[in-house]
Design an enzyme around this catalytic site. Structure first.
Site, PDB file in Angstrom:
ATOM      1  N   SER A   4       5.519   3.258   2.970  1.00 49.37           N
ATOM      2  CA  SER A   4       6.151   4.481   2.468  1.00 49.37           C
ATOM      3  C   SER A   4       5.182   5.651   2.518  1.00 49.37           C
ATOM      4  O   SER A   4       5.592   6.782   2.794  1.00 49.37           O
ATOM      5  CB  SER A   4       6.681   4.270   1.050  1.00 49.37           C
ATOM      6  OG  SER A   4       5.657   3.837   0.183  1.00 49.37           O
ATOM      7  N   GLU A   5       3.887   5.422   2.263  1.00 51.17           N
ATOM      8  CA  GLU A   5       2.880   6.467   2.430  1.00 51.17           C
ATOM      9  C   GLU A   5       1.550   5.896   2.900  1.00 51.17           C
ATOM     10  O   GLU A   5       1.186   4.762   2.553  1.00 51.17           O
ATOM     11  CB  GLU A   5       2.650   7.254   1.133  1.00 51.17           C
ATOM     12  CG  GLU A   5       3.656   8.341   0.857  1.00 51.17           C
ATOM     13  CD  GLU A   5       4.682   7.929  -0.183  1.00 51.17           C
ATOM     14  OE1 GLU A   5       5.543   8.760  -0.522  1.00 51.17           O
ATOM     15  OE2 GLU A   5       4.638   6.782  -0.642  1.00 51.17           O
ATOM     16  N   THR A   6       0.860   6.708   3.676  1.00 49.10           N
ATOM     17  CA  THR A   6      -0.513   6.467   4.100  1.00 49.10           C
ATOM     18  C   THR A   6      -1.293   7.729   3.777  1.00 49.10           C
ATOM     19  O   THR A   6      -0.811   8.838   4.030  1.00 49.10           O
ATOM     20  CB  THR A   6      -0.590   6.175   5.606  1.00 49.10           C
ATOM     21  OG1 THR A   6       0.163   4.992   5.895  1.00 49.10           O
ATOM     22  CG2 THR A   6      -2.022   5.998   6.075  1.00 49.10           C
TER      23      THR A   6
END
Length: 283
Positions: A47-49
């Site tokens: 979902s996020e990096t």
């Protein structure tokens, strides 16, 4: 050979690995291009990096850029706590002792160490107020809700574009099966109260299909906006806990706490993977 960079993969809003919301963190990313960051975020498919860089604001301890598979965000909650944990693990020393200052797209975000948890101060909402009738009708149709099932609704946008609706129970929140085509570009949070005797006060779900993640496991930014709305409207106590991720087989737990004028959004972070990563641009 490409120069390796330090890399962490963490699980946020849980003390138990693989039960929260995963986050990939790349250290020393100051010479990576926007295109390279975006490509790596698509590759991790999380979902996020996030990418850690030196701050450009003298008040900040570090700077972070936050990418989803669909693009960059100015702010997000679980990447804030996870990035701070990774920065501290890598030897970062905050100027303020137990108080850390993160620089990101929305500006400076304060983070505090609170026993085994980290917590960030909810940033100001960019948009508030009730949802308009047309959007509300579309959301109800997308969620398969009958007339009267939406108890309350509000814009709770602190960067990602969140809107939110409250349903009558945690069970109804968990029963929702969204129609993604009808939901379209909405970034929607659902919340409903838990039954008496539960170890948390509310159940939350977050739907963000346009960011490349249909349902986010545990969402700090959404819970920050929800807390500002619910506490301000008298729909929640000045401290409460949220369970999120149940529908995905996770067990995320978020702690919301008003202290003076601040609302703090907290949770634990579990280490999962530590190593190095190399980028072709480093050649």
């Amino acid at each position: 050979m490409p120069q390796p960079r330090r890399f962490h993969q963490l699980d946020v809003f849980t003390a138990i690995p693989y039960q929260g919301n995963p986050l990939a963190v790349v250290h020393d990313a100051q010479d990576l291009s926007d295109a390279r960051m975006a490509a790596f975020a698509r590759w991790t498919n999380l979902s996020e990096t996030t990418f850690l860089l030196p701050p450009t604001d003298p008040q900040a301890d570090y700077r972070v850029r936050i990418f989803t598979p669909g693009g960059e965000l100015p702010f997000a909650g679980h990447p804030t706590l996870g990035s701070c944990h990774a920065w501290l693990t890598a030897g970062g020393t905050p100027r303020g002792g137990d108080s850390i200052v993160q620089q990101c797209g929305v500006g400076l975000v304060r983070i505090r160490r609170d026993g085994p948890r980290l917590a960030f101060a909810a940033p100001p909402l960019r948009r508030t107020g009730p949802l308009d009738d047309a959007l509300l009708a579309r959301l109800a149709a997308a969620l398969g809700l009958r007339d009267g099932e939406i108890i309350a609704h509000q814009w709770v946008d602190n960067g990602p574009g969140w809107c939110a609706v409250m349903l009558g129970s945690a069970g109804r929140v968990l029963a929702v099966r969204p129609d993604w085509a009808v939901l379209g570009d909405a970034r929607l949070g659902l919340i409903g109260p838990q039954p008496a005797g539960s170890d948390t006060d509310f159940e939350v779900r977050a739907f963000v299909p346009t960011l490349g993640v249909s349902e986010d496991p545990v969402t700090g930014s959404l819970n920050a906006g929800l807390a500002q709305w619910l506490m301000g409207a008298g729909l929640a106590a000045s401290n409460y806990t949220v369970r999120q991720g149940t529908a995905l087989g996770r067990a995320g737990k978020v702690f919301l706490d008003r202290v003076g004028n601040d609302i703090w959004v907290g949770g634990q972070v579990a280490d999962c993977i530590a190593g190095t990563v190399a980028f072709p641009e480093d050649r």
